[in-house]
Design an enzyme around this catalytic site. Structure first.
Site, short mmCIF file in Angstrom:
data_model
loop_
_atom_site.label_atom_id
_atom_site.label_comp_id
_atom_site.label_asym_id
_atom_site.label_seq_id
_atom_site.Cartn_x
_atom_site.Cartn_y
_atom_site.Cartn_z
N HIS A 194 0.83 -1.21 0.00
CA HIS A 194 0.00 0.00 0.00
C HIS A 194 0.87 1.26 0.00
CE1 HIS A 194 0.37 0.82 4.40
NE2 HIS A 194 0.34 -0.49 4.54
N ASP A 248 2.70 -7.07 4.53
CA ASP A 248 2.28 -5.96 5.39
C ASP A 248 2.13 -6.44 6.83
OD1 ASP A 248 1.66 -3.32 5.88
OD2 ASP A 248 -0.49 -3.61 5.55
N ASP A 286 -0.31 4.42 1.02
CA ASP A 286 -0.61 5.43 2.04
C ASP A 286 0.16 5.16 3.33
OD1 ASP A 286 -2.26 3.08 2.29
OD2 ASP A 286 -3.54 4.13 3.71
N ASP A 339 6.31 0.51 6.88
CA ASP A 339 4.90 0.25 6.58
C ASP A 339 4.42 1.21 5.51
OD1 ASP A 339 2.25 -0.44 6.65
OD2 ASP A 339 1.81 0.58 8.53
N HIS A 378 3.64 2.69 12.46
CA HIS A 378 2.75 3.62 13.18
C HIS A 378 3.42 4.24 14.41
CE1 HIS A 378 -1.13 1.70 11.38
NE2 HIS A 378 -0.11 1.57 10.58
N GLU A 386 -5.04 1.86 2.64
CA GLU A 386 -4.99 0.69 3.53
C GLU A 386 -5.19 1.08 4.98
OE1 GLU A 386 -3.77 -2.33 6.20
OE2 GLU A 386 -2.64 -0.49 5.96
N GLU A 387 -4.67 2.25 5.34
CA GLU A 387 -4.66 2.62 6.76
C GLU A 387 -6.00 3.09 7.28
OE1 GLU A 387 -2.30 1.74 8.43
OE2 GLU A 387 -0.42 1.83 7.32
#
Ligand SMILES: [Zn+2]
Length: 408
Positions: A94, A189, A96, A127, A383, A161-162
């Site tokens: 992903h 992921d 984003d 990520d 994150h 995705e997030e």
């Protein structure tokens, strides 16, 4: 033979891979829902790479989004042709990233990535750029060496995705016929530090807010009120019986059981000498896929009704998350054995099919009827402040993908 050549070529890309990581991480592809402008600029950088490195049938599926300045969220599908088109080996990453969070917790600017002691630091570098860049350069190695993968390789570089994937892979699955039942689908992921976790299953997630309403009174006159905190505490111990009511053990998962844990507790009265009339706590349940979430909920309601009768309180149960697990990918699926072989060849480790307690984006594939496995070698800094990517992991994961591209 071919693999050694490709692996050496990947090694020669080390600086280019770091530079491309830094370039991608310098574009804050934050979802509009999280206060950003979306993935359009990052998608342009990726399209540039795809166009220069032999990819074909490049397609951008634009999921409409009026909150994004360009009016859409870009989802890229691109192929690199192999000896056979009988199947496609897909790698989905992903584009984003999540917002950086509290800036003072970072030792540098999250969107001006830096390299230190074998790591790249910045938002998104692990990520999901670690494996996004790894997959891109794995293919580039074939292109430069003039070696064909056994089967077509497909890269899916998706948005959103997030914040739920509705404008990302969910949109792609609804609007494209690109995926076929016998394709291998790898979603790098999720993973662990030694690269041995091949994630194929997940537990259902049930989060509940449980509000117990009694009657406030003076602390010296409890009989004039109804102590909601006390009633709720009885409920908490009652809920612990869920472990015995849903006892199945599945060794695929760690822990192997369903879990039912009271977690957050809201403050009640500010002083000691008041009988609290209202109590709020939360329950976090992770339920093995063999059990229906509805059956667990029915049991919880039964327990709450019993406490209501016993104490004369009213109990309100509010669902904060109810996410039934997707059907697991079988442990003997080809994608699992392909990953295990490649992990063994590159990292000299035994990859193991496993289930986890939280959802991954691979669930969208599984619900749509495609086997998919999550795999990556990473420290799980996603994150967090000072998110980093270990450069050796990025290089090694590229070789794992290349190994799979060569497999029969
Ligand atoms: Zn991710």
């Amino acid at each position: 033979m071919s693999f050694e050549k490709i692996a050496r070529r990947i090694d020669s890309f080390r600086d280019d891979m770091i530079n491309f990581q830094i370039r991608l991480a310098s574009i804050p592809a934050i979802a509009p829902g999280s206060g950003g402008e979306g993935e359009a600029e990052k998608a342009e950088a990726l399209l540039g790479f795809l166009n220069e490195n032999g990819f074909v049938d490049i397609e951008v599926l634009k999921a409409p989004d009026l909150d994004a300045p360009v009016g859409y969220r870009p989802n890229i599908l691109a192929y690199y042709r192999g000896e056979s088109s009988a199947r496609t080996v897909w790698i989905m990453t992903h584009t984003d990233v999540v917002p950086p969070g509290e800036p003072s917790l970072w030792s540098g600017d999250p969107f001006r990535p830096w390299v230190e002691a074998g790591r790249i630091y910045g938002r998104g570098v692990e990520d999901n750029q670690q494996d996004q860049v790894a997959s891109l350069f794995a293919v580039k190695a074939f292109h430069v060496e003039g070696i064909k993968p056994r089967y077509d390789v497909g890269l899916a570089l998706v948005a959103d995705e997030e914040t739920g994937s509705e404008k990302g892979i969910a949109y792609v699955l609804d609007h494209s016929k690109a995926f076929r039942r016998n394709d291998l689908i790898i979603v790098p992921d999720a993973g662990n530090e030694d690269g041995t976790m091949i994630e194929i299953a997940e537990k259902s997630i049930l989060w509940l807010k449980i509000e117990t309403l009694g009657k406030q009174a003076h602390g010296s006159m409890p009989e004039r009120g109804i102590n909601s905190f006390k009633a709720a505490s009885y409920l908490v111990t009652e809920l612990d019986k869920l472990y015995g009511l849903f006892p199945h053990r599945d060794p695929l998962f760690d822990p192997p059981i369903s879990t039912f844990e009271p977690t957050k507790k809201e403050a009640n009265v500010p002083n000691i000498n008041t009988i609290p009339g209202e109590d709020v706590f939360y329950l976090d349940s992770r339920i093995l896929p063999r059990y229906a979430v509805e059956d667990v909920l029915a049991k919880i309601r039964e327990m709450a009704a019993k406490i209501e009768n016993q104490f004369g309180v009213r109990i309100r149960i509010e669902e904060r998350q109810n996410a039934p697990a997707a059907p697991p990918t079988p442990a003997e699926a080809p994608v699992v054995s392909a990953l295990a072989r490649a992990v063994n060849a590159v990292y000299a480790k035994e990859g193991k099919a496993m289930g986890i307690g939280g959802g991954t984006v691979a669930a969208f594939f599984r619900r749509a009827g495609y086997g998919a496995a999550c795999w990556s070698k990473l420290d799980e800094t996603a994150h967090q402040p000072n998110e980093y990517c270990i450069i050796e992991n990025m290089m090694g994961d590229a070789k794992v993908f290349a190994h799979i591209f060569l497999q029969e």
